[in-house]
Design an enzyme around this catalytic site. Sequence first.
Site, short mmCIF file in Angstrom:
data_model
loop_
_atom_site.label_atom_id
_atom_site.label_comp_id
_atom_site.label_asym_id
_atom_site.label_seq_id
_atom_site.Cartn_x
_atom_site.Cartn_y
_atom_site.Cartn_z
N TYR A 1 -16.50 28.57 18.09
CA TYR A 1 -15.65 27.44 18.52
C TYR A 1 -14.97 27.68 19.86
O TYR A 1 -15.10 28.74 20.43
CB TYR A 1 -14.70 26.96 17.43
CG TYR A 1 -13.64 27.88 16.85
CD1 TYR A 1 -13.23 29.05 17.44
CD2 TYR A 1 -13.01 27.49 15.67
CE1 TYR A 1 -12.23 29.83 16.87
CE2 TYR A 1 -12.00 28.27 15.09
CZ TYR A 1 -11.63 29.43 15.70
OH TYR A 1 -10.65 30.18 15.16
N GLU A 2 -14.35 26.63 20.36
CA GLU A 2 -13.73 26.63 21.70
C GLU A 2 -14.78 26.87 22.79
O GLU A 2 -14.52 27.52 23.80
CB GLU A 2 -12.66 27.73 21.73
CG GLU A 2 -11.43 27.39 22.56
CD GLU A 2 -10.80 26.07 22.21
OE1 GLU A 2 -10.27 25.94 21.10
OE2 GLU A 2 -10.86 25.16 23.04
N GLY A 3 -15.99 26.31 22.58
CA GLY A 3 -17.10 26.54 23.50
C GLY A 3 -17.84 27.79 23.06
O GLY A 3 -17.27 28.89 23.10
N ARG B 1 -8.95 29.15 25.27
CA ARG B 1 -10.06 30.13 25.19
C ARG B 1 -9.50 31.56 25.15
O ARG B 1 -10.04 32.42 24.45
CB ARG B 1 -11.02 29.92 26.35
CG ARG B 1 -11.79 28.64 26.14
CD ARG B 1 -12.84 28.33 27.16
NE ARG B 1 -13.62 27.20 26.64
CZ ARG B 1 -14.46 26.47 27.32
NH1 ARG B 1 -14.69 26.73 28.59
NH2 ARG B 1 -15.13 25.49 26.75
#
Length: 458
Positions: free
Chosen positions: A305-307, A164
């Site tokens: 993306y990545e949460g 993140r």
Amino acid sequence: MEALQIHGSEAQKKTYLAPLIAGRWTGTMNLTEPQAGSDLGALKTRAEPKGDHHLLTGQKIFITYGDHEMAENIVHFVLARLPDAPNGSKGISLFIVPKFLVNADGSLGARNDVKAVALEHKLGIHASPTCVMAYGDEGGAVGYLVGEPNRGLEYMFTMMNNARLAVGVQGLAIAERALQAARAYAGQRVQGTTPGNDPAARLPIHHHPDIRRSLMAMRAWSEATRCLIYFAAGTLDRAKRHPDSTERADYQALVDLLIPIAKAWSTDRGVTAASLGVQIHGGAGFIEETGVAQFYRDARIAPIYEGTNGIQAIDLLGRKLLRDGGRTAHGLIAAMTVTLKALKANSDPEVKILANHLEPTLTALANATEYLLKLGEAEIARALAGASPYLDLFGLVLGGWLLAKSTLAARDRGDPIRDEKLAVTQFYMANHLPQALALEIAIVSGADSVLKLPPERI
Ligand SMILES: Cc1cc2nc3c(=O)[nH]c(=O)nc-3n(C[C@H](O)[C@H](O)[C@H](O)COP(=O)(O)OP(=O)(O)OC[C@H]3O[C@@H](n4cnc5c(N)ncnc54)[C@H](O)[C@@H]3O)c2cc1C
């Protein structure tokens, strides 16, 4: 590599780590499925035990670098369910599925039963192949369980802070790249003149106050996000390497709080900066030749993306703020108050005045924090309605605090960039930071109106 290093068996590390680290092989993370995006508990890919391995069947979508021919092998890290796994996120295991099976001597063997069946057509990042992956069309892809069954999501999360943070860096990088392009263009594009100048003169557009404002806005976003990223990265290192275990635990709590902000706030600023960069180019910005339209398109994935950034805000509120009763947030606010005092005590009036901007926004952050802690789990829907503004408020104030700290440090050291640093910080404090005051209002009094209309009537 990080997940493998921490959770893989000795044999798995021996087989896969060296070629991955050398860059001869590449890796992917295969989490997302059509029905399971943010909600990974819904994933369906299955893994049946077969001797010393498992056979995987299922479909993954949106897989970055899912297939290509730039490396000898691709090591897929795949989340899947064992036959007897509990429902939801507690029943997910992690598997290594290599594109080419690896022989005992490390050489490459047969092609595994995993393939990219389609490429996504995207708004941006066109150089990155985003693949639909099919597992087990011909009977089952050979996969090797990493660690213990049903702990796959937890294992993936061990590398999530780094992942993140790296996406936060993408936000910063694109803001900086957009700034450099806009600065160069504004210095050579001649258009109109400024008030008080010879009406017949024609000047580069960077003389216009509105363009100067836009360039300063980009520079201040870029510097503030850079400060935040470095602060989070330093905290991550201390959480891992500090010799004292109590300190390590405190730094871990701090970095856990910082990561959703470093990811979401930086990537949102990246989009804003890229958009301003297009605007500074005028019509040329909308035309492909200048390249700045690409920055804008490329920037847009990072908040997703990545949460997603919405999920980061929920994480900040639920898992990071409420779970420790505000302890870590209070510690951070206390550290900011120390800097506030240093600003107030500074002999230079230009530095001292920064405190006037920082102080009310620090109070806004403290107020919003107490308000959300009070709502807590009992009124979680109302608290969640303010999660994204809370993340923005936190990011804005962190940015102001870190810029102030770096301004003080640059002056103390007599750094040649100290005057520029002060000017950027003054701009941030007077132009960006006041938004924090409005965000406090949105958090404290916005929830009812967010939730008033039924969703199908919005
Ligand atoms: C270019 C690209 C590359 C990608 N690379 C990879 C990869 O390599 N590996 C991989 O596994 N995945 C990858 N992804 C998938 C990415 O991580 C997901 O798209 C992302 O997690 C969101 O999932 P979703 O698309 O299903 O959206 P959804 O989960 O359907 O979300 C839609 C919207 O609803 C919101 N939302 C969802 N649930 C909640 C909730 N509980 N509360 C509040 N709001 C909610 C979200 O914030 C979002 O705004 C990639 C995606 C893209 C576009």
